[in-house]
Design an enzyme around this catalytic site. Structure first.
Site, short mmCIF file in Angstrom:
data_model
loop_
_atom_site.label_atom_id
_atom_site.label_comp_id
_atom_site.label_asym_id
_atom_site.label_seq_id
_atom_site.Cartn_x
_atom_site.Cartn_y
_atom_site.Cartn_z
N GLU A 82 0.74 9.58 -8.80
CA GLU A 82 2.02 9.93 -9.44
C GLU A 82 2.18 9.19 -10.77
O GLU A 82 3.27 8.77 -11.12
CB GLU A 82 3.20 9.61 -8.50
CG GLU A 82 3.12 10.35 -7.18
CD GLU A 82 4.23 10.00 -6.19
OE1 GLU A 82 5.27 9.48 -6.62
OE2 GLU A 82 4.03 10.24 -5.00
N ASP A 134 -9.79 3.62 -3.70
CA ASP A 134 -10.57 2.46 -3.29
C ASP A 134 -11.97 2.42 -3.89
O ASP A 134 -12.69 3.43 -3.90
CB ASP A 134 -10.72 2.43 -1.77
CG ASP A 134 -9.38 2.21 -1.08
OD1 ASP A 134 -8.34 2.32 -1.76
OD2 ASP A 134 -9.40 1.94 0.12
N ASP A 174 0.81 -1.22 0.00
CA ASP A 174 0.00 0.00 0.00
C ASP A 174 0.85 1.27 0.00
O ASP A 174 2.09 1.20 0.01
CB ASP A 174 -0.95 -0.06 1.21
CG ASP A 174 -2.33 0.49 0.91
OD1 ASP A 174 -2.46 1.29 -0.03
OD2 ASP A 174 -3.28 0.11 1.62
N TRP A 225 -2.65 3.33 -5.82
CA TRP A 225 -3.91 4.00 -6.19
C TRP A 225 -3.80 4.85 -7.45
O TRP A 225 -4.52 5.85 -7.62
CB TRP A 225 -4.40 4.90 -5.04
CG TRP A 225 -4.20 4.37 -3.67
CD1 TRP A 225 -4.46 3.10 -3.25
CD2 TRP A 225 -3.68 5.07 -2.53
NE1 TRP A 225 -4.14 2.98 -1.92
CE2 TRP A 225 -3.67 4.17 -1.46
CE3 TRP A 225 -3.24 6.38 -2.30
CZ2 TRP A 225 -3.22 4.52 -0.18
CZ3 TRP A 225 -2.79 6.73 -1.03
CH2 TRP A 225 -2.79 5.81 0.00
N GLY A 226 -2.90 4.50 -8.35
CA GLY A 226 -2.74 5.28 -9.59
C GLY A 226 -2.05 6.62 -9.37
O GLY A 226 -1.96 7.43 -10.30
C1 GLA Z 1 -5.93 1.30 1.26
C2 GLA Z 1 -6.08 0.31 0.09
C3 GLA Z 1 -7.26 -0.60 0.40
C4 GLA Z 1 -7.03 -1.34 1.70
C5 GLA Z 1 -6.81 -0.33 2.83
C6 GLA Z 1 -6.36 -1.00 4.11
O1 GLA Z 1 -6.99 2.18 1.33
O2 GLA Z 1 -6.24 0.98 -1.10
O3 GLA Z 1 -7.45 -1.52 -0.66
O4 GLA Z 1 -5.92 -2.18 1.57
O5 GLA Z 1 -5.81 0.62 2.48
O6 GLA Z 1 -6.12 -0.09 5.13
#
Ligand code: GLA
Length: 382
Positions: free
Chosen positions: A164, A183, A126, A161-162
């Site tokens: 940068e 998310d 993450d 999360w895409g």
């Molecule tokens: C981020 C990730 C999620 C999950 C949470 C856990 O938000 O993008 O998919 O893994 O953390 O805390």
């Protein structure tokens, strides 16, 4: 290590958040095998955030929370392996995970060694709590190098999360898949938004480093899950779930189930185990998906195509609008010319029915938020 196809499995986060334990993992593993999900391809059982203690042990190692996992993580991994499944775990490139547990920053090599010892096959990594002074790519290169040298084959699932422009650098890190968006939420708005964000990313989704559109919300129709409570969404209808699953398959995303599989409905299970849809997701050629240009079509009338390994085509017709729409499209753009001497046989994967194609044109009326997913074969004209 090379992985040839997008991974399929189950992840704890969407439904359970921090409320995870040994019993849940073992029961879910059993159910994945008994229910036929493993046979359908779902192989990875992944523990997401909040599995460890808040402090590392005296040797600087991550340690499982003994209340949640009284027999430790290796015990879970061994059990999961004994069922013919693979085992995944979660960490974060910063000093803490998103849930506030120790992250792997400056502990990448010791953590990779620990994961290898426990029998981990997959690491979701993450993007929380990293220092602002270093670019994201450097954090992922650290763990990528650590995993490549840990002595075990571990799928590296980058979850930045895409941010940068992840797609531009993620293949430098050794990652096998990369999250391209924030998310997912258990709502149609979220599915639609993630889908829209893919449009400029289609050229970056490639064999070996797959674009992960995030976990599936199929089967979460009760609205009582962890992500529902966090973000106060009210779930998706079965029809919306079918469209969601079809888009993820059409785009070749990893498919990670996020519902409580022990409680999912027969209808949700039928969506998740549709053989033809999964075959499109997992197609061996992994050719790029592209959008067809519709004459005068609104932006939310989405038709995509993909040439498959055996010469068939996958075609996804997605009505992202709330009201019914009549789609009309030809096949020229796909390289199927009107004088190719072939006829097109279109099978809709959800109904199993065949669509008539006259004059090399397909016209189909799709309900709001609905879809048609086709596998098309070219046959010689008699
Ligand atoms: C981020 C990730 C999620 C999950 C949470 C856990 O938000 O993008 O998919 O893994 O953390 O805390």
């Amino acid at each position: 290590m090379i992985i040839g196809k997008p991974p399929l499995g189950w992840n704890t986060w969407n439904t359970f958040g921090p409320d995870i334990n040994e019993k849940l993992l073992l029961e879910t593993a059993d159910y994945i095998v008994e229910s036929g999900l493993l046979a359908a391809g779902y192989q990875y059982v992944v523990i997401d955030d909040c599995w460890s203690l808040k402090e590392r042990d005296a040797n600087g190692r991550l340690a499982a929370d003994p209340e949640k996992f009284p027999h430790g993580i290796k015990y879970i991994a061994d059990y999961i392996h004994s069922k013919g499944l693979k085992f995944g775990i979660y960490s974060c490139c910063g000093t803490l995970t998103c849930g506030g547990y120790p992250g792997s920053y400056d502990h990448e090599y010791i953590d990779a060694a620990t994961f290898a010892e426990w029998g981990v096959d997959y690491l979701k990594y993450d993007f929380c709590y990293h220092t602002g002074t270093l670019d994201g790519k450097y954090f992922y290169r650290r763990m990528g190098a650590a995993l490549a040298n840990c002595g075990r084959d571990i799928v590296f699932s980058a979850c930045s999360w895409g941010m940068e422009e992840t797609h531009e650098w993620v293949k430098t890190t050794g990652a096998h898949l990369f999250r391209s968006t924030h998310d997912i939420q258990n709502s149609w708005a979220s599915i639609k938004s993630i889908t829209e964000q893919q449009e400029r990313l289609l050229p970056y989704n490639a064999r070996g480093c797959f674009n992960d559109m995030d976990m599936l919300v199929v089967g979460m129709e009760d609205g009582g899950s962890f992500i529902d409570s966090e973000r106060r969404t009210n779930g998706c209808t079965l029809n919306e779930q079918k469209t969601h699953f079809s888009i993820w398959c059409m785009y070749g995303s990893p498919l990670m189930i996020g519902c409580d599989v022990r409680k999912m409905s027969a209808e949700a299970k039928a969506i998740l185990t549709n053989k033809d849809a999964i075959a499109i997701d997992q197609d061996g050629a992994y050719n790029q998906v592209y959008r067809l240009t519709l004459d005068r079509g609104p932006a939310e009338a989405l038709v995509c195509a993909r040439l498959l390994e055996n010469g068939d085509f996958a075609i996804g017709v997605f009505n992202m609008m709330d009201t019914e729409y009549r789609f009309v499209f030809g096949f020229d753009e796909m390289g199927i010319t009107s004088h190719c001497g072939k006829k097109i046989v279109m099978k809709e994967v959800w109904t199993g029915e065949y669509e008539k194609v006259a004059n090399m044109t397909c016209s189909v009326t799709v309900e709001g938020r609905g879809c048609r997913l086709y596998r098309c074969r070219l046959e010689d004209n008699e």
